[in-house]
Scaffold this active site. Sequence first.
Site, mmCIF file in Angstrom:
data_model
loop_
_atom_site.group_PDB
_atom_site.id
_atom_site.type_symbol
_atom_site.label_atom_id
_atom_site.label_comp_id
_atom_site.label_asym_id
_atom_site.label_seq_id
_atom_site.Cartn_x
_atom_site.Cartn_y
_atom_site.Cartn_z
ATOM 1 N N ASP A 98 0.858 -1.165 0.000
ATOM 2 C CA ASP A 98 0.000 0.000 0.000
ATOM 3 C C ASP A 98 0.906 1.230 0.000
ATOM 4 O O ASP A 98 1.780 1.347 0.865
ATOM 5 C CB ASP A 98 -0.843 -0.071 1.288
ATOM 6 N N LYS A 163 3.243 13.537 -15.062
ATOM 7 C CA LYS A 163 2.232 14.575 -15.159
ATOM 8 C C LYS A 163 0.910 14.003 -14.630
ATOM 9 O O LYS A 163 0.720 12.815 -14.765
ATOM 10 C CB LYS A 163 2.148 14.913 -16.637
ATOM 11 N N HIS A 193 6.395 14.752 -21.352
ATOM 12 C CA HIS A 193 6.849 13.799 -22.382
ATOM 13 C C HIS A 193 6.998 14.456 -23.761
ATOM 14 O O HIS A 193 7.619 13.888 -24.648
ATOM 15 C CB HIS A 193 5.940 12.564 -22.431
ATOM 16 N N LYS A 197 10.186 14.146 -27.419
ATOM 17 C CA LYS A 197 10.001 13.997 -28.869
ATOM 18 C C LYS A 197 11.191 14.595 -29.609
ATOM 19 O O LYS A 197 11.591 15.724 -29.336
ATOM 20 C CB LYS A 197 8.706 14.696 -29.309
ATOM 21 N N GLU A 231 -5.712 16.654 -31.794
ATOM 22 C CA GLU A 231 -5.848 15.201 -31.640
ATOM 23 C C GLU A 231 -7.178 14.759 -32.226
ATOM 24 O O GLU A 231 -8.177 15.467 -32.085
ATOM 25 C CB GLU A 231 -5.816 14.829 -30.158
ATOM 26 N N ASP A 250 -4.808 19.891 -19.066
ATOM 27 C CA ASP A 250 -4.191 18.672 -19.576
ATOM 28 C C ASP A 250 -3.023 18.988 -20.526
ATOM 29 O O ASP A 250 -2.037 18.263 -20.557
ATOM 30 C CB ASP A 250 -5.270 17.861 -20.323
ATOM 31 N N HIS A 255 2.597 20.802 -22.056
ATOM 32 C CA HIS A 255 3.073 20.528 -23.416
ATOM 33 C C HIS A 255 3.135 21.775 -24.301
ATOM 34 O O HIS A 255 4.144 22.044 -24.941
ATOM 35 C CB HIS A 255 2.192 19.478 -24.089
ATOM 36 N N LYS A 351 -9.408 17.819 -28.519
ATOM 37 C CA LYS A 351 -9.695 16.400 -28.782
ATOM 38 C C LYS A 351 -10.749 16.322 -29.876
ATOM 39 O O LYS A 351 -11.551 17.244 -30.046
ATOM 40 C CB LYS A 351 -10.273 15.753 -27.527
HETATM 41 C C1 BG6 Z 1 -1.052 13.644 -22.411
HETATM 42 C C2 BG6 Z 1 -2.478 14.056 -22.222
HETATM 43 O O1 BG6 Z 1 -0.222 14.318 -21.513
HETATM 44 O O2 BG6 Z 1 -0.647 13.930 -23.743
HETATM 45 C C3 BG6 Z 1 -3.370 13.364 -23.230
HETATM 46 O O3 BG6 Z 1 -2.909 13.729 -20.904
HETATM 47 C C4 BG6 Z 1 -2.879 13.585 -24.637
HETATM 48 O O4 BG6 Z 1 -4.713 13.809 -23.102
HETATM 49 C C5 BG6 Z 1 -1.386 13.255 -24.740
HETATM 50 O O5 BG6 Z 1 -3.626 12.766 -25.512
HETATM 51 C C6 BG6 Z 1 -0.834 13.644 -26.092
HETATM 52 O O6 BG6 Z 1 0.457 13.140 -26.238
HETATM 53 P P1 BG6 Z 1 0.985 12.563 -27.613
HETATM 54 O O7 BG6 Z 1 2.404 12.219 -27.350
HETATM 55 O O8 BG6 Z 1 0.114 11.394 -27.964
HETATM 56 O O9 BG6 Z 1 0.816 13.663 -28.612
#
Ligand code: BG6
Length: 507
Positions: A98, A163, A193, A197, A231, A250, A255, A351
């Site tokens: 836990d 994140k 992340h 890239k 996206e 988000d 990002h 999205k």
């Molecule tokens: C994430 C978000 O951090 O990044 C997601 O929580 C999003 O909602 C994603 O889809 C996008 O990352 P990538 O690398 O797929 O463009």
Amino acid sequence: MSNLSHKNPPPPCAIVIFGASGDLTKRLIVPALYNLARTGLLPERLSLVGIGHSEKTSEQWRDDLRAFLEQVLAKTEQAIDENLWKAVSRHMTFLTGDFEKPETYTALDGLLSKIDEELGLDGNVLFYLATADHFFATIAGRLGEAGLVSSEAKGFRRLIVEKPFGHDLDSARALNKHLLKYLKEEQIYRIDHFLGKETVQNIMALRFANGLFEPIWNRDRIDHVQITVAESIGIETRGKFYEATGALRDMVPNHLFQLVAMTAMEPPVSFDAEDIRAKKAELFKAIHPLALTDVVRGQYDAGIVAGETARAYRAEDNVARDSTVETYTAMRLMIDNWRWAGVPFYLRTGKRLNIRSSEIAIRFKQAPYALFRDTPVDELDADWLILRIQPDEGIRLRFNAKRPGPSMTLESVSMKFNYKDYFHQAPAVGYETLIYDCLIGDATLFQRADQVESAWALVEPVLKGWANTTPRHFPNYAAGSEGPIAANDLLAKDGRSWRAIRILGGK
Ligand code: BG6
């Protein structure tokens, strides 16, 4: 920041993954370790320790991860390479525990000492928080209380935090404060992340390794910048998370702002982590806090994406039928410094847009018209430099050329660089460089505490403003469209318009 092609394996270490059976571990961490093994960049002596709530044996954990890795590899028609898998999985231990209970950490301490003795890991441990964010503070605190992240330990003790880092300015500050009670800043690796890239890392190469661009990279030559992260996917199975988050939280303070920072920061004096992070921090300081009138929000309705019907956001699982959460946001951002004063940066992300497409488009100022008086203005396009982040990774330069023929008729043409034409890219999930950098202690691609806080501070007025006003026209864009009309109005006010969201392909 590491170029993985000329590197040595990192020192021996144990990687302790909290959330060891979770999606992130399966989809990204383990495949990234496997890809590092392929390039010879996994520590020669490595032990993986998984911690999770479920009752499972180390063998079951290993088999689960292997099965998932096979699925990941199958997507690119690869079969698992037994030697590489062995390099990743040779020493794997699952500890059921836990996250909140001190006993878990006592057991972990004992386990790490035993492993260290057996494998000779020089006391090096990387703790990876791959859990839901509400566990971050607890786990860090418990690790601290158990003495597991002491900066005085024999080897390195580092912590990767995924994140979302906070939910707003106050919570991000509180989390930083809490982490810094137990760890030193240089032990903390806050992941974004997008910085993993290649195309994002290449922005620095483009700007600073070429004599060509930097002299024109300013308000004298640039009219405005458009940053798009579109996206086509919806919220998938993440309804609960998304209802508490929304598109702004988000994607933007993390990002999109990282893309802004890479594009707009001043040249650092070196590629050292601290020099780069200092320039980014300066840039964030120069950005005007967002005003509500400079930001648009949207939510998707039902529609058609890539030929398939897609339901409305409000019809997704675990989403309130009258939800006011935004799935799209666009904004106009101004940077108050010598380089950028008066140059708007327009950002948008959403999205369920028509396609997946991310790019940074730099629009240069128009040439004077005098010479081309007879050319209709709409045919005289301005020049664009387009940095394609994903997919069709590459760079395009659009400019005007004379169409062959007796008259001086202009047409917009394009020069293109595609990554795939020049470089053989080893299979990657985007976490390889980030994990490798953390293992060698290079923090360039990770966010410092002050950066995270300034980013939240910039969006704070919007988060507060939106919390107090109900969006009246939700849903306001169809799935499969390019977003709400209001986003067009944002640029139209300035006499500009968005580029179409599309894949540039070969052209
Ligand atoms: C994430 C978000 O951090 O990044 C997601 O929580 C999003 O909602 C994603 O889809 C996008 O990352 P990538 O690398 O797929 O463009």
